[in-house]
Design a protein around this motif. Structure first.
Motif: not given
Length: 168
Positions: A130-139
């Motif tokens: 599992t990859v958990l993205l916990v912050g803003f992800q810019a284009a």
């Protein structure tokens, strides 16, 4: 965390080294103590996050009263809980050989560079991961691509299929 543990895979968390990593440690231990998630091995794979965490722990006067009270009782989740910090590239690479459920928190927060790229390359094809993205992800970042359902990622010059679960 529960889904990753039930699948027996790794939970990869691309996180910013200062602030976000320490908040994650705090929240994970809080959830463990409440019995909402299992106690899993946690690896902080970022020399900068390691240094920042040490600084957080050396300055209880800069924290809120809840943190100070826990530190006074030697129960601070940043200082007194079992997790492993990796500093050297060899220690980081060694994480690739650990099987079973575990949590790896590693810089960078948008998965653009750093040690998290190596972990993604090793584990993103595994459907137990599992990859958990916990912050803003810019284009234009790998994190944003994952967030939007990318079927593969370009990692170290190779297209790697994404079979891992991705959560935000």
């Amino acid at each position: 965390v529960n889904d990753a543990a039930n699948r027996g895979g790794a939970l990869l968390v691309p996180a910013f080294a200062v602030g976000r990593t320490q908040e994650l440690i705090w929240r994970l231990r809080e959830l463990e103590e409440a019995g909402r998630i299992p106690r899993l091995p946690i690896y902080i794979d970022s020399p900068m996050a390691t240094d920042a965490t040490e600084i957080f722990c050396q300055h209880p006067e800069d924290h809120d009263i809840d943190m100070k009270l826990l530190m006074d009782e030697h129960r601070c989740p940043l200082c007194c809980k079992p997790y492993t910090f990796t500093r050297t590239p060899e220690e980081s690479k060694g994480l690739n050989h650990i099987k079973g459920p575990l949590i790896i928190i590693s810089a960078s927060g948008m998965a653009t560079a750093g040690r998290i790229v190596h972990h993604l390359k090793q584990r993103i094809s595994d459907p137990r991961t599992t990859v958990l993205l916990v912050g803003f992800q810019a284009a234009g970042t790998r994190g944003r691509s994952l967030q939007h359902g990318a079927k593969s990622l370009r990692l170290h010059g190779q297209d790697v299929p994404v079979r891992a679960h991705v959560a935000t």
